[in-house]
Design a protein around this motif. Sequence first.
Motif, PDB file in Angstrom:
ATOM      1  N   ASN A 227      38.071 -18.058  13.755  1.00 53.11           N
ATOM      2  CA  ASN A 227      38.303 -19.163  12.803  1.00 53.11           C
ATOM      3  C   ASN A 227      38.895 -18.752  11.460  1.00 53.11           C
ATOM      4  N   LYS A 228      39.584 -17.629  11.432  1.00 55.58           N
ATOM      5  CA  LYS A 228      40.195 -17.160  10.170  1.00 55.58           C
ATOM      6  C   LYS A 228      41.107 -18.251   9.582  1.00 55.58           C
ATOM      7  N   ILE A 229      40.951 -18.495   8.293  1.00 54.68           N
ATOM      8  CA  ILE A 229      41.728 -19.548   7.629  1.00 54.68           C
ATOM      9  C   ILE A 229      43.145 -19.077   7.295  1.00 54.68           C
ATOM     10  N   CYS A 230      43.972 -20.028   6.889  1.00 52.35           N
ATOM     11  CA  CYS A 230      45.338 -19.767   6.415  1.00 52.35           C
ATOM     12  C   CYS A 230      46.267 -19.240   7.500  1.00 52.35           C
ATOM     13  N   THR A 231      45.960 -19.471   8.766  1.00 50.26           N
ATOM     14  CA  THR A 231      46.815 -18.915   9.814  1.00 50.26           C
ATOM     15  C   THR A 231      47.945 -19.876  10.190  1.00 50.26           C
ATOM     16  N   GLY A 232      47.881 -21.107   9.695  1.00 43.34           N
ATOM     17  CA  GLY A 232      48.939 -22.059  10.038  1.00 43.34           C
ATOM     18  C   GLY A 232      49.901 -22.335   8.890  1.00 43.34           C
ATOM     19  N   GLU A 233      49.608 -21.776   7.725  1.00 43.95           N
ATOM     20  CA  GLU A 233      50.371 -22.122   6.526  1.00 43.95           C
ATOM     21  C   GLU A 233      51.494 -21.127   6.240  1.00 43.95           C
ATOM     22  N   GLU A 234      52.572 -21.639   5.679  1.00 45.79           N
ATOM     23  CA  GLU A 234      53.630 -20.776   5.149  1.00 45.79           C
ATOM     24  C   GLU A 234      53.122 -20.095   3.882  1.00 45.79           C
ATOM     25  N   ALA A 235      53.772 -18.968   3.533  1.00 48.17           N
ATOM     26  CA  ALA A 235      53.353 -18.225   2.340  1.00 48.17           C
ATOM     27  C   ALA A 235      53.311 -19.110   1.099  1.00 48.17           C
ATOM     28  N   ALA A 236      54.353 -19.959   0.968  1.00 46.85           N
ATOM     29  CA  ALA A 236      54.431 -20.801  -0.231  1.00 46.85           C
ATOM     30  C   ALA A 236      53.266 -21.792  -0.285  1.00 46.85           C
ATOM     31  N   GLU A 237      52.888 -22.311   0.881  1.00 43.05           N
ATOM     32  CA  GLU A 237      51.755 -23.252   0.919  1.00 43.05           C
ATOM     33  C   GLU A 237      50.461 -22.565   0.491  1.00 43.05           C
ATOM     34  N   CYS A 238      50.246 -21.373   1.012  1.00 41.09           N
ATOM     35  CA  CYS A 238      49.050 -20.607   0.667  1.00 41.09           C
ATOM     36  C   CYS A 238      49.003 -20.315  -0.826  1.00 41.09           C
ATOM     37  N   ARG A 239      50.161 -19.914  -1.359  1.00 34.71           N
ATOM     38  CA  ARG A 239      50.232 -19.585  -2.779  1.00 34.71           C
ATOM     39  C   ARG A 239      49.864 -20.802  -3.622  1.00 34.71           C
ATOM     40  N   CYS A 240      50.419 -21.955  -3.264  1.00 28.37           N
ATOM     41  CA  CYS A 240      50.146 -23.184  -4.030  1.00 28.37           C
ATOM     42  C   CYS A 240      48.692 -23.603  -3.886  1.00 28.37           C
ATOM     43  N   CYS A 241      48.216 -23.545  -2.642  1.00 34.64           N
ATOM     44  CA  CYS A 241      46.835 -23.943  -2.361  1.00 34.64           C
ATOM     45  C   CYS A 241      45.866 -23.069  -3.166  1.00 34.64           C
TER      46      CYS A 241
ATOM     47  N   GLY B  28      46.561 -21.345  -5.844  1.00 35.05           N
ATOM     48  CA  GLY B  28      46.756 -21.619  -7.272  1.00 35.05           C
ATOM     49  C   GLY B  28      45.859 -22.771  -7.704  1.00 35.05           C
ATOM     50  N   ARG B  29      45.856 -23.835  -6.913  1.00 36.70           N
ATOM     51  CA  ARG B  29      45.015 -25.002  -7.230  1.00 36.70           C
ATOM     52  C   ARG B  29      43.535 -24.656  -7.181  1.00 36.70           C
ATOM     53  N   ARG B  30      43.172 -23.886  -6.170  1.00 29.08           N
ATOM     54  CA  ARG B  30      41.757 -23.517  -6.025  1.00 29.08           C
ATOM     55  C   ARG B  30      41.281 -22.684  -7.225  1.00 29.08           C
ATOM     56  N   VAL B  31      42.137 -21.755  -7.638  1.00 27.00           N
ATOM     57  CA  VAL B  31      41.788 -20.891  -8.767  1.00 27.00           C
ATOM     58  C   VAL B  31      41.637 -21.731 -10.041  1.00 27.00           C
ATOM     59  N   GLU B  32      42.576 -22.676 -10.230  1.00 28.93           N
ATOM     60  CA  GLU B  32      42.513 -23.557 -11.405  1.00 28.93           C
ATOM     61  C   GLU B  32      41.235 -24.400 -11.391  1.00 28.93           C
ATOM     62  N   SER B  33      40.810 -24.796 -10.199  1.00 26.70           N
ATOM     63  CA  SER B  33      39.654 -25.693 -10.086  1.00 26.70           C
ATOM     64  C   SER B  33      38.377 -25.062 -10.633  1.00 26.70           C
ATOM     65  N   VAL B  34      38.338 -23.737 -10.723  1.00 23.73           N
ATOM     66  CA  VAL B  34      37.147 -23.104 -11.306  1.00 23.73           C
ATOM     67  C   VAL B  34      37.460 -22.498 -12.681  1.00 23.73           C
ATOM     68  N   GLY B  35      38.605 -22.924 -13.251  1.00 21.21           N
ATOM     69  CA  GLY B  35      38.888 -22.559 -14.640  1.00 21.21           C
ATOM     70  C   GLY B  35      39.635 -21.248 -14.840  1.00 21.21           C
ATOM     71  N   TYR B  36      40.229 -20.731 -13.778  1.00 21.16           N
ATOM     72  CA  TYR B  36      41.004 -19.495 -13.932  1.00 21.16           C
ATOM     73  C   TYR B  36      42.474 -19.764 -13.662  1.00 21.16           C
ATOM     74  N   HIS B  37      43.325 -18.754 -13.920  1.00 21.15           N
ATOM     75  CA  HIS B  37      44.762 -18.884 -13.681  1.00 21.15           C
ATOM     76  C   HIS B  37      45.282 -17.709 -12.874  1.00 21.15           C
ATOM     77  N   LEU B  38      46.131 -18.027 -11.911  1.00 20.22           N
ATOM     78  CA  LEU B  38      46.801 -16.964 -11.149  1.00 20.22           C
ATOM     79  C   LEU B  38      47.910 -16.400 -12.013  1.00 20.22           C
ATOM     80  N   VAL B  39      48.047 -15.088 -12.041  1.00 22.00           N
ATOM     81  CA  VAL B  39      49.135 -14.502 -12.828  1.00 22.00           C
ATOM     82  C   VAL B  39      50.082 -13.704 -11.931  1.00 22.00           C
ATOM     83  N   ASN B  40      51.354 -13.731 -12.286  1.00 24.43           N
ATOM     84  CA  ASN B  40      52.373 -13.015 -11.515  1.00 24.43           C
ATOM     85  C   ASN B  40      52.567 -11.616 -12.085  1.00 24.43           C
ATOM     86  N   GLU B  41      51.625 -10.764 -11.836  1.00 22.27           N
ATOM     87  CA  GLU B  41      51.699  -9.391 -12.364  1.00 22.27           C
ATOM     88  C   GLU B  41      51.223  -8.417 -11.301  1.00 22.27           C
ATOM     89  N   ARG B  42      51.485  -7.133 -11.543  1.00 19.15           N
ATOM     90  CA  ARG B  42      50.974  -6.102 -10.630  1.00 19.15           C
ATOM     91  C   ARG B  42      49.456  -6.149 -10.557  1.00 19.15           C
TER      92      ARG B  42
END
Length: 345
Positions: free
Chosen positions: A310-324, A326-340
């Motif tokens: 039942n591993k999650i995220c196996t049907g989604e494109e990379a962009a969908e996962c990234r967006c999803c 991003g929203r999840r991270v924001e929902s708990v008050g954090y931000h995704l950053v594009n850094e190393r």
Amino acid sequence: MDVIEEFIKNQQLSKREYEEILKLWKNPEVFQRLSKEAVKIRKQHYGDRVFTRGLIEFTNYCKNNCYYCGIRGGNSKASRYRLTKEDILECCKNGYELGFRTFVLQGGEDPYFTDEKIADIIREMKSEYPDCAITLSIGEKSYESYRLFREAGADRYLLRHETANEEHYRTLHPSQMSLEERKRCLYQLKELGYQIGAGFMVGSPGQTLSHLAEDMVFLQELQPHMVGIGPFIPHHDTVFAEEKSGSVELTLFLLAMIRIMLPKVLLPATTALGTLDPKGREKGLAAGANVVMPNLSPVKNRKLYELYDNKICTGEEAAECRCCLGRRVESVGYHLVNERGDAVK
Ligand code: 5AD
Ligand code: FES
């Protein structure tokens, strides 16, 4: 509760004391106290920033036969695939455009990918994406191989120790594998200047709180830059098919403890955590985690990299996962950053 306050103050305890704390994992007040402290420490070092790693699962062939893992060599039902170098570079291109600045090459221990092939892939990734970090997660290799990969440009290496107790280790793995060899790898990787990641499954068959206390002591001694932990989840074609999954709550409790013990550690809220609980990764971030690792593998291969059911995220494109995410991270008050997203010094 004295032992909790002592832990928060000194960030280090003995095995016996870790076990004493772990025995309290079902007590909500204790969890509150630990996670509040973990979040505070995480904020001090990383603010509200969450790092991402683009995971490329490039082969599910494996010569090992770990009893818990769905892609173990002995599973004749697994349908096997390998990505070509061109496929891998395509994943990177896609990932780079989505903002990823770390790529994790993860795979089974696949003899087809000789050291030279791996080094060649690393060199090419590095020359096309010099501003990105490359993380390897390809298992146990010789010092010479690790050195070659490092010289080719690899920055980091993930190799979970799985359990720091010898006897428990033997019940999870066939006799050809040993904890001693795992530790040899981890210490040599560190010596070669990799940022290293260790870790373990929570609730793997036969695991006790005493074993987990040993994991804490081992991590304290190893001082890894990253620690990957997630609940054990049974896979239907393994020796452990009928075993129970690990506990989400105990995983969260351990995430908080690890953040307190290793304040600057890079700590992912793992896919396994998100698989057992739809809000698992968000809860992980709220317990002290600061990294997420969405999948960049081609969708057609994703289901085949099935470590557990039942591993999650196996049907989604990379962009969908990234967006999803991003929203999840924001929902708990954090931000995704594009850094190393290197560990802070
Ligand atoms: N459940 C949870 N995690 C698993 N892993 C392997 N099999 C399972 C499973 N059944 C983890 C191991 C490994 C990492 C890549 O995935 O800890 O190191
Ligand atoms: Fe992959 Fe939500 S993170 S779909």
